[in-house]
Design an enzyme around this catalytic site. Sequence first.
Site, short mmCIF file in Angstrom:
data_model
loop_
_atom_site.label_atom_id
_atom_site.label_comp_id
_atom_site.label_asym_id
_atom_site.label_seq_id
_atom_site.Cartn_x
_atom_site.Cartn_y
_atom_site.Cartn_z
N HIS A 66 -46.93 46.58 4.88
CA HIS A 66 -45.57 46.33 4.36
C HIS A 66 -45.19 47.34 3.26
CE1 HIS A 66 -45.04 42.26 6.26
NE2 HIS A 66 -46.36 42.32 6.25
N ASN A 139 -42.47 36.20 7.56
CA ASN A 139 -42.04 37.31 8.42
C ASN A 139 -40.77 36.91 9.15
OD1 ASN A 139 -44.01 39.25 7.92
ND2 ASN A 139 -45.37 38.55 9.56
N TYR A 349 -53.84 38.34 -1.49
CA TYR A 349 -52.67 38.92 -2.18
C TYR A 349 -52.91 39.17 -3.68
CZ TYR A 349 -50.07 38.44 2.14
OH TYR A 349 -49.67 38.57 3.44
#
Length: 499
Positions: A66, A139, A349
């Site tokens: 991304h 998404n 993350y």
Amino acid sequence: MVHTHTPTILATPNNNVLTTANGNPVDDNQNSLTAGEFGPILLQDFHLIDKLSHFDRERIPERVVHAKGAGAHGYFEVTADLAKLTSAHFLQTPGTKTPVFARFSTVGGEKGSSDSARDPRGFALKFYTEEGNWDMVGNNTPVFFVRDPIKFPDFIHTQKRNPQTNLKDPDAFWDFLSLSQETLHQVTILFSNRGTPCGYRHMDGFSSHTLKLVNSEGCAHLVKWHFKTDQGIKNFTADEAADMDTKNPDSATEDLFNSIDKGDFPSWTVYLQVMKEEDAANYRWNVFDVTKVWPHADYPLQKIGKLVLNRNPQNYFAEVEQAAFSPSHMVPGIDVSNDRMLQGRLFSYPDTHRHRLGANYLQLPINQPYRARVNHHQRDGPGTFSQNYNNFPNYEPQSQDSNGPAQQLHDVRTKYTSVALHGKTGRYPQRSGDDDFVQPGNLYRLLKGKEQDDLIKNLVGNMRNVKNAEIVKRQIALFKRADPEWGCRVEDGLNAVKK
Ligand code: HEM
């Protein structure tokens, strides 16, 4: 003892005098300081040395996935009474507006890659609530390629560049997909025209994962979030996407910025699918398997709010590049589920943020939970932008300061509900078998006329680049298991191309 934040960096100087980074006025920004008119540069020219060395450090690692994206500010307004489902404060009263920052992205390409590439699109939202930030990191597709986080790095490697040639590698791409039958559902979406959305305003967003909402009595429901574009879905065909790629590789970034700039604010109507926790065990599919949807006929969409984007960032790097979203940034009343992919992401993350932005990434203005009062015992580290909690105690339990932060032992609104466990530890495959072919087959048959023709054309157009015939054979066998006609059409298409 009162903890105060000091301002980080002054956004605007109080006059228009150019200064060095430490605030000294600069007399000359055109000529370096030299020994004589034709002599070498002096080390004492702090302004020059500081300017060059800061420039040398301007880049941070791009996101490993991304990397190319665009963002905007806005708000979420809850329009339904959700108190029965969740105790999250920002979801209690219809009409409550919560500030939001959104970032949309492509997945596989580098930071300079094309906005019209065939790829899923990221749909990441940061809700700045009074109880801290909640990140919904989804998404534009309701499903994902794999359902166990242990497969994610391998999967991503096949979407990136070949370790030797540094070129995109169709053999690696289809090798992995053809050996992982659970990918077929997302592959169908990716190679339909939904794989090339016409900009970020014209696509839906999904949590994809099953999450939980927990009410004030501690009762949990399983939910999936859906954000439906009010601009209408618009996709490019493969030819239009290729054309846009040559004309303007930043088309989606430009479209989002310009539409907000001229006051045409994009919005999404927000829905939930809600399932009773006890239904999960008996549902025909594993409801924690992110490669499957919950059919709307079984779990209809319930309208709960509106997302509006109405303000462009002032500075791309500060706001968009430094934004750090994580599925593990949650608030009381919203909980995780046993979805294995989600569980893997909870770790991955914040880990990548510490690598990309540093240990204090949550102190960066775009990431600060600025509507909550942050109160903990973390201290120091590179980039400590705040006052570092002055002389507040930096440990707990402690008895020296009655105002010191303390855990909420009896607060029932905890973030993690208890889950009953059975069996022994082990590496268990998730039950799948023929189930993996039902939803892709249904989707193939749902696509009508030109939409279905485009799916075949897009698959043939991509698979024709695969050199290894075994890989192609294996992938066609997967299409055939979902629908024999589908496999035959791809096979015929590839044979025709060969001729
Ligand atoms: C970005 C890992 C699955 C949506 C990222 C990043 C990593 C990552 C390391 C870069 C984050 C950053 O640098 O700030 C993973 C892993 C996964 C996974 C390990 C599976 C185990 C998914 C799934 C979705 C998703 C299933 C969607 C449902 C996103 C989005 C971003 C992202 C939207 C970009 C966030 C932004 O705009 O900053 N992922 N991912 N990922 N991922 Fe995943």
